[in-house]
Every structure is written in structure tokens, then in C-alpha cells.
Design a protein around this motif. Structure first.
Motif, PDB file in Angstrom:
ATOM      1  N   ARG B  13      -0.886   6.409  57.578  1.00 54.87           N
ATOM      2  CA  ARG B  13      -0.872   6.091  59.002  1.00 54.87           C
ATOM      3  C   ARG B  13      -0.616   4.608  59.257  1.00 54.87           C
ATOM      4  NH1 ARG B  13      -6.614   6.342  61.326  1.00 54.87           N
ATOM      5  NH2 ARG B  13      -6.541   4.279  60.446  1.00 54.87           N
ATOM      6  N   ASP B  14      -1.187   3.738  58.395  1.00 54.68           N
ATOM      7  CA  ASP B  14      -1.099   2.305  58.635  1.00 54.68           C
ATOM      8  C   ASP B  14       0.099   1.673  57.936  1.00 54.68           C
ATOM      9  OD1 ASP B  14      -3.475   2.506  60.050  1.00 54.68           O
ATOM     10  OD2 ASP B  14      -4.639   2.360  58.218  1.00 54.68           O
ATOM     11  N   LEU B  42      -6.143  13.439  51.787  1.00 52.34           N
ATOM     12  CA  LEU B  42      -6.934  12.268  52.129  1.00 52.34           C
ATOM     13  C   LEU B  42      -6.237  11.038  51.569  1.00 52.34           C
ATOM     14  CD1 LEU B  42      -9.674  11.613  53.465  1.00 52.34           C
ATOM     15  CD2 LEU B  42     -10.653  11.597  51.202  1.00 52.34           C
ATOM     16  N   ASP B  45      -9.454   6.769  53.749  1.00 51.89           N
ATOM     17  CA  ASP B  45     -10.405   7.673  54.398  1.00 51.89           C
ATOM     18  C   ASP B  45      -9.773   8.371  55.597  1.00 51.89           C
ATOM     19  OD1 ASP B  45     -10.222   5.550  56.054  1.00 51.89           O
ATOM     20  OD2 ASP B  45     -12.355   5.092  56.151  1.00 51.89           O
ATOM     21  N   ILE B 133     -12.947   9.421  70.603  1.00 46.34           N
ATOM     22  CA  ILE B 133     -12.343  10.108  69.459  1.00 46.34           C
ATOM     23  C   ILE B 133     -12.203  11.588  69.759  1.00 46.34           C
ATOM     24  CG2 ILE B 133     -13.104   8.457  67.706  1.00 46.34           C
ATOM     25  CD1 ILE B 133     -15.336  10.357  66.971  1.00 46.34           C
ATOM     26  N   GLU B 177     -10.171   9.402  60.812  1.00 45.06           N
ATOM     27  CA  GLU B 177     -10.982   8.986  59.676  1.00 45.06           C
ATOM     28  C   GLU B 177     -11.910  10.133  59.319  1.00 45.06           C
ATOM     29  OE1 GLU B 177     -14.634   6.968  58.072  1.00 45.06           O
ATOM     30  OE2 GLU B 177     -14.464   7.792  60.087  1.00 45.06           O
ATOM     31  N   ILE B 178     -12.288  10.246  58.068  1.00 43.64           N
ATOM     32  CA  ILE B 178     -13.013  11.442  57.610  1.00 43.64           C
ATOM     33  C   ILE B 178     -14.322  11.654  58.385  1.00 43.64           C
ATOM     34  CG2 ILE B 178     -14.014  10.151  55.660  1.00 43.64           C
ATOM     35  CD1 ILE B 178     -13.956  12.691  54.042  1.00 43.64           C
ATOM     36  N   GLY B 179     -15.021  10.540  58.704  1.00 42.64           N
ATOM     37  CA  GLY B 179     -16.256  10.661  59.474  1.00 42.64           C
ATOM     38  C   GLY B 179     -15.986  11.122  60.898  1.00 42.64           C
ATOM     39  N   SER B 180     -14.897  10.592  61.512  1.00 40.99           N
ATOM     40  CA  SER B 180     -14.550  11.024  62.869  1.00 40.99           C
ATOM     41  C   SER B 180     -14.189  12.502  62.872  1.00 40.99           C
ATOM     42  CB  SER B 180     -13.362  10.233  63.403  1.00 40.99           C
ATOM     43  OG  SER B 180     -13.482   8.890  63.100  1.00 40.99           O
ATOM     44  N   ARG B 182     -15.345  14.772  60.974  1.00 45.18           N
ATOM     45  CA  ARG B 182     -16.587  15.549  60.919  1.00 45.18           C
ATOM     46  C   ARG B 182     -17.226  15.641  62.307  1.00 45.18           C
ATOM     47  NH1 ARG B 182     -19.877  17.995  58.466  1.00 45.18           N
ATOM     48  NH2 ARG B 182     -21.408  16.634  57.515  1.00 45.18           N
TER      49      ARG B 182
ATOM     50  N   THR C 131     -15.817   6.773  49.642  1.00 45.43           N
ATOM     51  CA  THR C 131     -15.669   6.411  51.052  1.00 45.43           C
ATOM     52  C   THR C 131     -16.848   5.564  51.510  1.00 45.43           C
ATOM     53  OG1 THR C 131     -14.590   8.530  51.375  1.00 45.43           O
ATOM     54  CG2 THR C 131     -15.244   7.341  53.348  1.00 45.43           C
ATOM     55  N   ARG C 135     -16.893   1.760  52.919  1.00 47.92           N
ATOM     56  CA  ARG C 135     -17.520   1.443  54.211  1.00 47.92           C
ATOM     57  C   ARG C 135     -18.496   0.293  54.039  1.00 47.92           C
ATOM     58  NH1 ARG C 135     -19.358   6.880  57.423  1.00 47.92           N
ATOM     59  NH2 ARG C 135     -17.290   7.661  57.908  1.00 47.92           N
ATOM     60  N   ASP C 206     -22.231  11.931  58.059  1.00 46.16           N
ATOM     61  CA  ASP C 206     -20.872  12.412  58.322  1.00 46.16           C
ATOM     62  C   ASP C 206     -20.028  12.419  57.050  1.00 46.16           C
ATOM     63  OD1 ASP C 206     -20.983   9.706  58.223  1.00 46.16           O
ATOM     64  OD2 ASP C 206     -19.484   9.354  59.771  1.00 46.16           O
ATOM     65  N   ILE C 207     -20.436  11.663  56.026  1.00 43.32           N
ATOM     66  CA  ILE C 207     -19.738  11.773  54.748  1.00 43.32           C
ATOM     67  C   ILE C 207     -20.721  12.259  53.679  1.00 43.32           C
ATOM     68  CG2 ILE C 207     -17.773  10.241  55.101  1.00 43.32           C
ATOM     69  CD1 ILE C 207     -19.443   7.986  53.933  1.00 43.32           C
ATOM     70  N   ARG C 279     -20.586   3.866  64.119  1.00 44.84           N
ATOM     71  CA  ARG C 279     -19.434   4.001  63.229  1.00 44.84           C
ATOM     72  C   ARG C 279     -18.890   2.615  62.871  1.00 44.84           C
ATOM     73  NH1 ARG C 279     -14.962   6.786  64.311  1.00 44.84           N
ATOM     74  NH2 ARG C 279     -14.894   5.980  66.407  1.00 44.84           N
TER      75      ARG C 279
END
Lengths: 193, 204, 312
Positions: B13-14, B42, B45, B133, B177-180, B182, C131, C135, C206-207, C279
Motif C-alpha cells: 500500500r505504501d 499480510l 501489518d 476506520i 492494518e491487522i488490528g483495524s 480485527r 506485529t 508496534r 486485537d493481535i 491504537r
């Protein structure tokens, strides 16, 4: 100069010196980027230990601090630049072996010749009571210009590295005529702007 | 050291060339519906080319056990709060749900439910961290959906939103992002009944 | 106040053991307060002891092709660094060892914590753990400078980087009065470095638990203990640097320091558990764009006060 030090300190300096060289060699022997990074960190920490044994606490602690941060940032840049930071795939840490061996040997010779032939000044004053204060006065006084230039140079390098790594510039973020109110980012940051 | 082959690199993406790792999130993850599997590439992230599927979609009972509206909403809310890392609010939401299910102290449970939903829907920090998000067209973002759960849980009437297909969800988490990702999935009301159930197919 | 260090007063071995004991007790207190606030039941206070005992005997599980050496180093380093940072925190008016660069020592231990936590994330060769490790690096980068400036501000006012000197300078006026920003930033950054509470994203649910997701048995115990010990050490340091250390009426000095430390812990947990995990996309920008200039401004204000002889 060595006569000022206790036997323990000399032994510590010698042992840590060997450790730092060994860890330095390990950088090129191990087969993963992470291990190479942390071998290099171990080498620097051994140098910090030597400074500590010489009772230069501030220099020792700052060496540990800066080198750790440096290695951590290196891990970030590793991800940005390398196509494969060699997760847990073995990967050689040596490139251009012949050229680097020649450069390394040449640098070693120059340094050794320099160390043994230069007429080093002898210390006339006694040891300062507080080496931290003395260091601070030197950095903020006579050597301020040098420190500032080095600092700005390092900062510029970091910025340049980041700019080279990202393909998005301000025209991508704020539009062709830079008039957009909010930058167009894939992930917005935490500030309302 | 044992080597694990990585997949090749791909543009991300970047605008960087990063390793592509095939991951599967699920089928049992805290806060996510059981049986939901998200398969994606993936890079760093960031998730790309996501696909969602239900495991054993055919073997499930066709009808969910009948539960009161508020209880179900509180349950959803608690599960989202687990993923969002807000354990005290999740605890209160569960307590309210249990109180409602017992029916002995319904008033007290109702008060607790109102307190916790007010706390969540008015939270500035949650709005700051989860806002913006997972936005889809008119359906709003993660925060809007959480506030809808809150309204439902406190007994207010909310307008129905059409259930989302798994492909729609996949489009939402694309590039997240993987956390978003989720959080996005945890904020949706997904169940094998309401979604178009596609049998799990083999990935080679 | 005597210039002796604890090591000189008690002998090296008893002093080290004493500091380790203080660190573990502080960590247990932090963990117990945290459990009570999260679960809402006072009897949960014994939960940390129970789970520690369980983890001590639990069998380790492992992952496919882990980097075992680096993983173990990281797990051992986290609690070690937390205890080492306690070496320059005044306990009973004295520090375990005292140098002319105590504050930088404290900071260096935090920097080493980055490396250690990244290793914990890297070692298991697993998606969620790595990850979490990255972070933590981003969070550490963003919160290192504000923390450094907050620490230096206290040193600036005392004219010394020695923790006991800063302790002694605050007999008349607590530093928090003239440097509230530095105090808040210090406590928040400590939470960020222990990746706890609203800054828990590196170990976020979340992870799947992030850096901690693949830890089991003794490894998990070491990392979790390191986090809470570090939080406890930071609370004690915050009380020493900004809340006047052991100054206070009636009670003996060390008791005052203990009370202030407990107050910082209670306030931190109470505030920290009132919000969800933030976040990192959001918090990192705040660190760089708001906290760095703010702490610099705070240092400037204090520097002007120092020049005017305010703290003399």
C-alpha cells in the motif's frame, strides 16, 4: 594512565574488549539480520562496559542508550529498505567479501600505525572529580560547533533516508497544488488536521 | 537454524516492496464470530486480498437461539470491547447481559446496561482511537456501528441495516492494518445465517 | 542526607537482594491493583500470585522454527532491565548505586527495553508476536524523546543528574508544581514503555496478545513480571523526581515516599483502565507532534526559572 586503575578495572577492560571484538566478528558470521543487529548491539554494549570500568559513567550510559536506539531504528529501516529482511530464512551477512576484506585490513593497518606512531599528549591535570560535568562543559563550550554540525548531519541523514524510502510526497498527500485541507493518507494520524 | 520459505515480495500500500505472508485469522478468535476465517496476504501489518469464509457453514443450525434484543446487543458490544482492549467496560456489559438473562434483577441490569452503553457511546477516547476506520458508504464507520449496538442494548429502537455479505466485509478490510481489521469485523453483525454462506474451499 | 549508596551502607549483596525484593513487591502491588480494578472484585488481588505460581510450573510450548537464542535473551532481559532501572531509584533516601548520570541510566534501561521487547516479538517467528514487536518499536520511538525531556527537566531544576540530589532539592517545593507537563508525560511514557493500559497495543487483544501471544510458562512470567516491576519502578521514580520524594510532615521519610508511590500507582491504574487501548496509528502522531514540543517548552520554562534562581 593505566596506573590509575585498579586491577579489577584493567581485567574488566580486557575481558570486555575481547567480548566486543568477538561480538563484532559474530556480526558477519551469523546468518540472520536480527542476530547480526543484536551482535552489533552486544559489541557496543561491551564498549559501554569498558567506559563504565574507566569510570566515565555518562559516556558509558549514553553509549548504551544511543546504540540501542540506533539498532532499534535500524530494525525499522531494515523493513523499509530490504526486500527480504530475512525473517528466519538463513541469509548471508557478507557482501563483496574481497573488497570489504581489503578495506577492513587497510583501515586496521592505518589505525594501528597511527596509534603506535602518534606522539600522544600526556595528561598534565589530575582526574576530574566529576567527569560528567567536565564532559558537559566541553560539549556546551569549546566543542559546541562540532556537536551541532554532527547532530544536524545525523538528523538530515535520517530525514533523507525516510524520504527515499517512501514513494509518497506532499503532492500525493495535499494534491497537485497543495491546497487540500486534510492530507490524503491511507491511515489517518491522531491529530485533527 | 531451520529456514521457512517466505512467499515472494510484492508492492504494498505504501509503495514498498515487502514480503507477502499468507495468514488465516480465525476460526476461533476472541471477539469474532466462531467459524469465521479471514484469509489474506499480510505485508508488514497491512492486509491485502482478503477473503472470508465460514467453516462448516452447512452443519450449523439454521436458526440462532432466540434471545432478547438487548441481550444479544450487549453480547456483541462486550465482544467488540474485548477486541478494543477495554476490559472494564466489557466486564460491565457482560454483567448487564447476565443480569437480563436471569430476569430476577431486571431493573438493576437495565440500569447497568444504560450506564455502560452511555460510557461507551460517549467515550471520547474510543471515538478518537476507533473513529474513521472501516467506513462503508452510508453505513458509517466502526464507531457508528458500536453506537448502534449501544442504542440497541439500552433498549432504544434503531433502524435496521442490511446484513453484509462476506465479500463486502472483505472489501472493508482491504488495505487495513491487522488490528483495524480485527476491530472492523468485530463491529459487524455477522452470522452464517444472515451472510451468504460459501463453503470453505481449499487453498493451495 | 547522607551521600552513601545502599551498596555502601548495607554491603553489595544484601543491597542488591533488597532492591530485587523491593522491585518484586512493587510489581506485585501494581499487578494486584490492576487486577482489582479490571475485575471489580477485591479478592482478585491475590490473582497475580496464583497465576505466577501456575506459570512457574507450566510447561513451555514452542512454535515452528523459533529463534530460540534471541527469544530467551529477550524474555530474560525484560525483568532484568526493569530491576536495573530500579537501581537508581531512591529507596529509603538512598539509591543502590549512585553516579553523576542516574537519570541517563534510567533512560538507557528503557531504551534497552525496546530491544528486549522487540526480541520477545521476533523470537517465536509468529505473525502476531512480530506485529506486536514492531508496534512497540514505533511506540518506543515516539515516546522516548518526551520521556527523556521530562527526566532532564527534573535534572535541570536540581542542577544534577543524580537521583538523590533531585530528591534533596525538593524539600521546599515539589517539582510537580513548576513542571506538571513533565510529570504527566513521564507517567504516561512509563505506561507506554511497560505497554500497559491505554498503551497496551504491542500486547493488544486485537493481535491476540501481540508480543506476549506465544509466551508460556516461565517466559511469560518473566515478561509479565518485568512489565509490572517497570511500572512500579517508574511510579517510585515519579514520586522521587516530581512529588518531593520523602518530604512530608509527621511520618518518617521512606514511608512518605512509599505512600506517594502507591498514590501514583493507584492514579495510573484508575485513569488507565477507564479507556480502551489506543491504537498506535493515533498515539504515535501525538507523541511526535504534541508531546515533543510540549516537553521542550516545559524544559524552557524550567530553564528560565533556574536562571532566575527560583530553585536555589
Amino acid at each position: 594512565m593505566l596506573s590509575d586503575l585498579s586491577g579489577w578495572a584493567i581485567a574488566a577492560v580486557a575481558a570486555l574488549g575481547v567480548l566486543s571484538v568477538a561480538a563484532g566478528v559474530a556480526v558477519f558470521v551469523v546468518d540472520s539480520m536480527a542476530r547480526a543487529t543484536f551482535a552489533l548491539l552486544a559489541s557496543f554494549l561491551a564498549v559501554a562496559g569498558i567506559l563504565l570500568a574507566l569510570d566515565l559513567v555518562y559516556l558509558a550510559v549514553v553509549t548504551a542508550l544511543m546504540m540501542t536506539i540506533e539498532m532499534a531504528i535500524m530494525a525499522v529501516f531494515m523493513i523499509m529498505f530490504m526486500m527480504n529482511p530475512a525473517g528466519l530464512m538463513p541469509m548471508t551477512m557478507v557482501h563483496n567479501a574481497k573488497g570489504s576484506a581489503v578495506t577492513g585490513a587497510g583501515a586496521f593497518v592505518v589505525l594501528v600505525v597511527g596509534i603506535w606512531t602518534i606522539d600522544w599528549p600526556t595528561r598534565d591535570a589530575s582526574r576530574p572529580a566529576d567527569s560528567t560535568r567536565q564532559l558537559g562543559e566541553a560539549i556546551m563550550g569549546s566543542h559546541m560547533l562540532v556537536m551541532l554540525v554532527i547532530g544536524i548531519g545525523l538528523f538530515t541523514t535520517i530525514l533523507a533516508g525516510t524520504v527515499l524510502a517512501t514513494s509518497r510526497g506532499r503532492y500525493d498527500r495535499f494534491g497537485a497544488d497543495l491546497t487540500a485541507k486534510r492530507p490524503d493518507d491511507p491511515v489517518p494520524g491522531g491529530l485533527p488536521r | 537454524m531451520a529456514g521457512l520459505a517466505m512467499a515472494s515480495t510484492g508492492p504494498d500500500r505504501d509503495g514498498l516492496e515487502l514480503d507477502v505472508l499468507k495468514v488465516a485469522l480465525g476460526p476461533v478468535l476472541p471477539g469474532w464470530p466462531t467459524g469465521l476465517v479471514l484469509r489474506a496476504d499480510l505485508q508488514g501489518d497491512v492486509l491485502t486480498s482478503a477473503e472470508l469464509a465460514w467453516l462448516d457453514a452447512d452443519a450449523r443450525p439454521a436458526v440462532e437461539p432466540d434471545r432478547a434484543h438487548e441481550e444479544a446487543a450487549l453480547d456483541r458490544l462486550a465482544r467488540f470491547l474485548d477486541v478494543a482492549g477495554w476490559p472494564t467496560a466489557a466486564r460491565d456489559a457482560r454483567r448487564a447481559r447476565n443480569g437480563m438473562a436471569e430476569r430476577a434483577n431486571r431493573d438493576e441490569a437495565q440500569r447497568l446496561a444504560e450506564a455502560v452503553t452511555r460510557r461507551v457511546s460517549r467515550s471520547r477516547t474510543l471515538a478518537w482511537t476507533a473513529g474513521g476506520i472501516g467506513r462503508r458508504g452510508s453505513g458509517g464507520d466502526v464507531l457508528d456501528r458500536v453506537r448502534r449496538w449501544c442504542d440497541m442494548a439500552s433498549g432504544q429502537s434503531v433502524e435496521d441495516v442490511p446484513a453484509m455479505s462476506l465479500d463486502g466485509v472483505a472489501a472493508l478490510v482491504e488495505g487495513a492494518e491487522i488490528g483495524s481489521a480485527r476491530l472492523i469485523v468485530a463491529s459487524l453483525d455477522l452470522s452464517p445465517v444472515s451472510a451468504v454462506s460459501a463453503p470453505e474451499h481449499l487453498h493451495v | 542526607m547522607s551521600e552513601q549508596t545502599l551498596a555502601e551502607a548495607w554491603g553489595l549483596v544484601p543491597a542488591v537482594l533488597g532492591i530485587v525484593a523491593v522491585g518484586l513487591v512493587l510489581g506485585l502491588v501494581v499487578a494486584a491493583v490492576d487486577r482489582v480494578v479490571v475485575s471489580g472484585a477485591p479478592r482478585a488481588a491475590v490473582e497475580p500470585i496464583r497465576s505466577s505460581a501456575r506459570l512457574l510450573f507450566e510447561q513451555r510450548r514452542t512454535t515452528l522454527a523459533p529463534d530460540r537464542l534471541l527469544w530467551r535473551i529477550g524474555c530474560v532481559a525484560v525483568p532484568t532491565l526493569a530491576l536495573l532501572s530500579l537501581a537508581v531509584v531512591p529507596v529509603g533516601g538512598r539509591t543502590l548505586w549512585s553516579t553523576s548520570a542516574d537519570l541517563v541510566w534510567f533512560n538507557a534501561m528503557e531504551a534497552l527495553l525496546w530491544a528486549a521487547v522487540w526480541l520477545v516479538g521476533w523470537g517465536p517467528n509468529a505473525v502476531h508476536a512480530l506485529t506486536g514487536g514492531y508496534r512497540f518499536l514505533a511506540q518506543g520511538l515516539a515516546y522516548e524523546l518526551p520521556l527523556m525531556f521530562a527526566l532532564i527537566t527534573a535534572g535541570l531544576a536540581a542542577g544534577s543528574l543524580r537521583a538523590t540530589d533531585i530528591f534533596a532539592t525538593q524539600e521546599n517545593l515539589w517539582f510537580v508544581v513548576t513542571m506538571p507537563v513533565a510529570f504527566v508525560v513521564f507517567v504516561a511514557s512509563a505506561a507506554a514503555f511497560a505497554f500497559w493500559g491505554p498503551f497496551a497495543a504491542p500486547a493488544g487483544p486485537d493481535i491476540a496478545g501481540g508480543v506476549a501471544s506465544e509466551l508460556s510458562g516461565v517466559d511469560r512470567l518473566l515478561v509479565e513480571a518485568g512489565r509490572v516491576v517497570f511500572l512500579g519502578a517508574s511510579a517510585a521514580m515519579a514520586a522521587a523526581l516530581f512529588l518531593g520524594g520523602d518530604s512530608g510532615p509527621w511520618l518518617p521519610g521512606p514511608l512518605w515516599h512509599l505512600l506517594k508511590t502507591l498514590a501514583v500507582v493507584a492514579a495510573l491504574v484508575w485513569v488507565g483502565r477507564r479507556m480502551p487501548v489506543l491504537r498506535p496509528d493515533r498515539t504515535v502522531e501525538v507523541g511526535w507532534m504534541v508531546l515533543v514540543p510540549l516537553t521542550l517548552l516545559q524544559a524552557l520554562v524550567v530553564a528560565v526559572l533556574v536562571l532566575n534562581g527560583f530553585y536555589a
